[in-house]
Design an enzyme around this catalytic site. Structure first.
Site, PDB file in Angstrom:
ATOM      1  N   ASP A 186     166.294 121.678  30.656  1.00 23.02           N
ATOM      2  CA  ASP A 186     166.631 120.265  30.458  1.00 23.02           C
ATOM      3  C   ASP A 186     167.764 119.990  29.468  1.00 23.02           C
ATOM      4  O   ASP A 186     168.327 118.911  29.493  1.00 23.02           O
ATOM      5  CB  ASP A 186     165.375 119.486  30.032  1.00 23.02           C
TER       6      ASP A 186
ATOM      7  N   ASP B 206     158.330 117.302  27.020  1.00 26.51           N
ATOM      8  CA  ASP B 206     159.215 117.042  25.887  1.00 26.51           C
ATOM      9  C   ASP B 206     158.419 116.922  24.593  1.00 26.51           C
ATOM     10  O   ASP B 206     157.431 116.176  24.522  1.00 26.51           O
ATOM     11  CB  ASP B 206     159.996 115.743  26.107  1.00 26.51           C
TER      12      ASP B 206
ATOM     13  N   HIS C 253     157.346 120.122  32.524  1.00 28.86           N
ATOM     14  CA  HIS C 253     158.316 120.016  31.431  1.00 28.86           C
ATOM     15  C   HIS C 253     157.818 118.967  30.450  1.00 28.86           C
ATOM     16  O   HIS C 253     157.832 117.773  30.740  1.00 28.86           O
ATOM     17  CB  HIS C 253     159.699 119.644  31.965  1.00 28.86           C
TER      18      HIS C 253
ATOM     19  N   HIS D 237     165.523 119.138  22.292  1.00 27.45           N
ATOM     20  CA  HIS D 237     166.717 118.569  22.909  1.00 27.45           C
ATOM     21  C   HIS D 237     166.688 117.045  23.036  1.00 27.45           C
ATOM     22  O   HIS D 237     167.643 116.459  23.572  1.00 27.45           O
ATOM     23  CB  HIS D 237     166.975 119.209  24.287  1.00 27.45           C
TER      24      HIS D 237
END
Length: 998
Positions: free
Chosen positions: A144, A22, A20, A393
């Site tokens: 997430d 970001d 994951h 996000h």
């Protein structure tokens, strides 16, 4: 075809390696990609992709899934041809599965549906171009984001996704679903569109997106590796036992003999060899136990392969129709603060998304020449990518570190620069003039050097909407009197008012009402009349026993003692509503020993339920002229507001300015604007989903489980993208916002919006930094924004708030030029038509060859319920069009009716020669969409009933079983571009071949 074989007689554990990554959070996008500032967080995405590809190539059984296209696109540009061939091979063979497909993993609370759609389309287009059909994601991967929106679920479904996997849901919701084995469900994304158009299978992952305890083998983890030698460190037996126990526990929570384990986490796999070598051992040793009676089969897999097995099970799945907000991960831990965090950036993101639409439209309308001159090379891609990154996000959500927020803003500003050149080129080409064009980017602080220093200038107003728009132009000036003329040379009423609080040196503000045709522009001439006359400040009427603002639509009364809003009267419909409005703050919990959870960038936790008023009374000034009526309220040195009413305006405008929020007392503060009325609302209020659908909310209530409420304020906050309203049987009070904010109705008859927050403590969710924005001068952030207040009957309210909200999102743009501009002729459409499918005698298309003071790219205005969502160039001679019905089914007597339009004669800027209907993402033809159908407990809506055989979903425009009363959409094979019909809440996407004249 590439899915690994499973064992029908065993529990199949699908191990899904993933990272994951970001797109900005503790570090900027660049810092994450290159591995800079590893002292803040060890992460280097370029190394992750390098390492994963190399490891996948060594063993054909290995699998990996990846989501963030922003990083993948950057990495791809740096690879040689051999690596590119290898990656294409891995994708074609299903060993590297691309999930999500967006430029980033977008936020779902603060992201507007336009921005979310834009970033998904950008990422999917990149993947389709590089990898073809095998690179087109089938699974949405929102592991997430901090809660999940119904409108985004509908978006995924209409783009052709088979399923959606999420990581974060409220801890009470998850516990209740775990007991009922309902962690996997069918989510219905819209009540307006017939099933299964917006239905999507949704899986809630067991460990958010992390591996089971003890089974984390990244270099960032501390779990011991699998030791399968005979020495004293041997642990393989205990590791396998732990894995089998975790699998057995998880199997009790899900409904088939297939479960999914995410084997990865934040920025894992920088040294992919560690993960894969230990997973190889785990799979081998776990499966070896089958010889001793184990009924567990472990395998490398992907979300798509897992979803295929669930589909084969042919079960009946529970149906969900609400959303997953708000999210809490424990008592007193509601992630509702980020709905309002970083309000200035949230506003800038919304402005940037609107300007991207203007840039994209003008590039399409003016043709390829807009990219090259006459003002130099212009490009919309820079802003498009920056806006896409801003949907992340941890971007628009406001949960990034300060230097990262600054970098997001830098990327947007760079995109504005490039797009402004393109816009100037297009306006010049369409208007037939080569005047130098100037953009006043600091009008929010009343600074515009051209209007302040030039005695004669031109104002160009571009309208990106498909209907006529009137817009107030406000420019800082130094003289006291100006003459304004419209595109036909006729005088326009104007005034100069004393400018208070501007950051520049201009003493006055010029105001006039401009207008522009649909998808077009008008030019206005401004001439200074009195350069040196003494300044005559405006006179503030005094002695009024009761101050009020009034036009033909509204009368607004104020308390003469406190200065607060007192009542709004709807003059056209003959009713009134007492409305009190003021500003308050909640003191933030500091996270001490008695109350360990603090308010922070994510979490909203006031230390008391009753907010504190900023002031019990406001100092007021009243201004009334022929052009505007304003009541200025000053609550404190850091909180003020202007309430504004103009002729013809059916709403009250509230322009608020808040900050720097004082924190000398050591307490963080969360500032709200609250409206109080006597409406009997029975605990109900209404908020939008990503600026589109409207959902009913009930205080201290969740539709799918019995809520144990631990936070009476924060636990009732919901994301508000564009609107919030309260109503009774007859009357509705609606407030529209210019950015995403948190909102609620804490008491019956009230509604509130959080406009600003400044906090002194971190909320311990990984950010490691208090939300204490310094602002331009380091003393604290000052934010200015707008709320529009609409008072109407409940039955007619949507007729106002639907188009008005769209006007807030995609507002006109003002461009200036020194000296006189074109005043020779008008090039525009024919005006609104009653029947939008029968138009004849339209002017032949083509850009004006001579200077024109007014231009419209449409031959006729669309009705306010029909929005031209996208006009975007797609290569030589191609334009992507999205048409959108703004209303929901049943919310308006007139607005909720189906609408039709003739695409072939709609545009005057080009001729449409052929049209192909596309899925919502614009990357695949609609006729090629094939989705999995799922059984639901209701057995209705075309999703199959219990025991029915499943088949690929038919095209979205021909659902097999529309519910009773649902108009059946036009079958796909009968698409007639001369009469395109849209049902309520429908978006239809077309790839048009176009021909430009001249």
């Amino acid at each position: 075809q590439s899915c690994p074989p499973t064992r029908p007689d065993m529990l199949n554990v699908h191990l899904v390696p993933h990272s994951h990554d970001d797109v900005g959070w503790l570090k900027t996008v660049d810092q994450y990609y290159y591995g800079v500032r590893n002292r803040d967080q060890h992460a280097g995405v370029q190394y992750i992709l390098d390492s994963v590809v190399a490891q996948l190539a060594t063993d054909p059984s290995r699998r990996f899934v990846y989501a963030e296209v922003a990083f993948l696109a950057r990495w791809w540009q740096q690879q040689d041809q051999a690596t590119r061939r290898l990656v294409r091979e891995l994708v074609q063979e299903g060993r590297l599965e691309l999930v999500g497909g967006g430029w980033c993993m977008s936020d779902e609370a603060a992201a507007h549906y336009g921005g979310a759609l834009e970033q998904l389309a950008l990422g999917r287009r990149f993947l389709r171009r590089l990898f073809g059909a095998c690179g087109t994601p089938r699974v949405a991967w929102q592991i997430d984001p901090f809660g999940h929106a119904r409108e985004l679920a509908a978006t995924f479904a209409q783009m052709g996704y088979d399923g959606l996997f999420v990581g974060r849901v409220d801890h009470q919701d998850k516990w209740a679903r775990l007991q009922r084995r309902e962690l996997e469900l069918l989510w219905r994304g819209s009540t307006s569109l017939p099933p299964p158009r917006t239905d999507i299978f949704t899986g809630i992952l067991p460990n958010m997106y992390n591996p089971p305890a003890g089974l984390c083998w990244d270099q960032l983890c501390t779990d011991p590796p699998v030791v399968d030698g005979d020495g004293p460190e041997r642990n393989v037996d205990s590791v396998v036992t732990s894995f089998l126990e975790a699998a057995a526990t998880q199997a009790q929570q899900y409904r088939t003999n297939h479960i999914l384990m995410t084997m990865g986490s934040d920025f894992h796999y920088e040294n992919a060899h560690l993960w894969f070598k230990n997973l190889d051992k785990l799979i081998a040793h776990a499966n070896a136990r089958q010889a001793n009676g184990s009924r567990v089969h472990a395998l490398y897999s992907t979300p798509s392969c897992y979803l295929r097995e669930l589909h084969r099970a042919n079960l009946t799945w529970p149906l969900k129709t609400d959303d997953f907000f708000p999210y809490s991960d424990g008592p007193h831990q509601f992630w509702t603060g980020f709905f309002s965090s970083r309000p200035a950036f949230k506003g800038y993101e919304r402005l940037s998304s609107g300007f991207l639409q203007i840039c994209s439209q003008l590039e399409a309308l003016a043709g390829p020449s807009a990219r090259v001159g006459p003002y130099g090379p212009g490009d919309s891609s820079v802003l498009r990518e920056a806006v896409a990154v801003a949907q992340h996000h941890d971007a628009v959500a406001g949960t990034e570190r300060q230097h990262v927020a600054d970098d997001y803003a830098r990327q947007l500003a760079k995109g504005w620069d490039s797009c402004q050149v393109l816009v100037a080129n297009a306006l010049s080409l369409l208007g037939g003039t080569k005047e130098p064009l100037v953009f006043c980017n600091a009008l929010n602080i009343s600074v515009c050097p051209l209007s302040e220093t030039t005695p004669h200038f031109t104002v160009i107003l571009y309208n990106p909407l498909a209907w006529d728009m009137t817009w107030p132009v406000r420019l800082p000036v130094r003289a006291t009197s100006y003459a304004v003329t419209d595109p036909q040379g006729q005088p326009v009423a104007s005034q100069v008012s004393l400018l208070r609080g501007g950051a520049g040196g201009a003493p006055g503000e010029l105001l006039f009402q401009a207008w522009a045709p649909p998808l077009g522009f008008s030019t206005f001439q401004v001439k200074q009349l009195s350069p040196g006359a003494p300044w005559d400040p405006p006179r503030w009427p005094s002695g009024d026993p009761e101050p009020q603002l009034e036009n033909e639509h509204l009368r607004v009364r104020f308390d003469p003692v406190t200065g607060h809003l007192l009542e709004i009267q709807n003059l056209a419909k003959g009713f009134s509503l007492p409305v009190f409005q003021s500003f308050y703050w909640y003191n933030a919990s500091a996270g001490d020993g008695l109350s360990p959870q603090a308010s922070g960038a994510y979490i909203f936790r006031p230390n008391a339920s009753a907010p504190i008023p900023v002031a019990k009374r406001a100092a007021t000034r009243l201004l009334k002229t022929a052009l505007v009526q304003e009541l200025h309220q000053n609550f404190s040195a850091w909180c003020s507001q202007v309430l504004r009413l103009r002729p013809g305006q059916p709403y009250l405008e509230l322009e608020w300015t808040v900050g720097p929020i004082p924190v000398a007392d050591g307490l963080g503060k969360e500032v709200i604007s609250r409206f109080e009325t006597p409406l009997r609302t029975a605990g109900r209020f209404y908020t939008d989903s990503n600026g589109r659908q409207v959902l009913e909310r009930r205080r201290d209530y969740r539709p799918t489980w019995n809520l144990s409420q631990s936070e009476p304020v924060a636990g009732n906050y919901y994301p508000v993208n564009t609107r919030i309203f309260i109503k009774d049987e007859k009357v509705q009070l609606t407030v529209l916002t210019d950015r995403s904010q948190g909102g609620s109705s804490i008491m019956d008859g009230s509604l509130e919006l959080m406009v600003h927050r400044r906090l002194l403590n971190d909320d311990n969710r990984g950010l490691g930094e208090p939300l204490d924005e310094p602002g331009a001068d380091g003393r604290g952030l000052v934010v200015r924004g707008r709320h529009l207040v609409l008072l109407d009957t409940a039955a007619a309210a949507a007729d106002q708030h639907r188009p008005r909200a769209q006007e807030m999102v995609t507002s006109p743009s003002v461009v200036l030029a020194p000296g006189p501009g074109p005043h020779l002729r008008q090039v525009s459409g024919e005006g609104p038509q009653g029947d939008l499918c029968q138009v004849s005698g339209a002017r032949s298309p083509g850009s004006p060859a001579r200077p024109s003071a007014q231009f419209s790219a449409l031959r006729r205005a669309l009705p306010p319920g029909l929005h031209l969502l996208t006009v975007e160039p797609r290569g030589p001679g191609a334009v992507l069009l999205r048409l959108e019905h703004l209303f929901e089914r049943g919310e308006s007597h007139n607005g909720s009716r189906p609408l039709s339009v003739d695409l072939t004669t709609l545009f005057s800027a080009f001729t449409i020669t052929s049209v192909q209907e596309m899925a919502l993402g614009g990357d695949i033809p609609l006729h090629s969409v094939s989705r999995l159908l799922w059984n639901t407990a209701t057995g209705t809506g075309g999703c199959g009933g219990p025991g029915e055989a499943l088949s690929p979903q038919p095209p979205a425009h021909s659902p097999p079983y529309p519910p009773p009363g649902t108009p059946k959409p036009r079958p796909l094979a009968q698409l007639d571009p001369q009469c395109v019909r849209l049902e309520p809440m429908e978006i239809r996407t077309f790839l048009a071949s176009v021909r430009y004249e001249g």
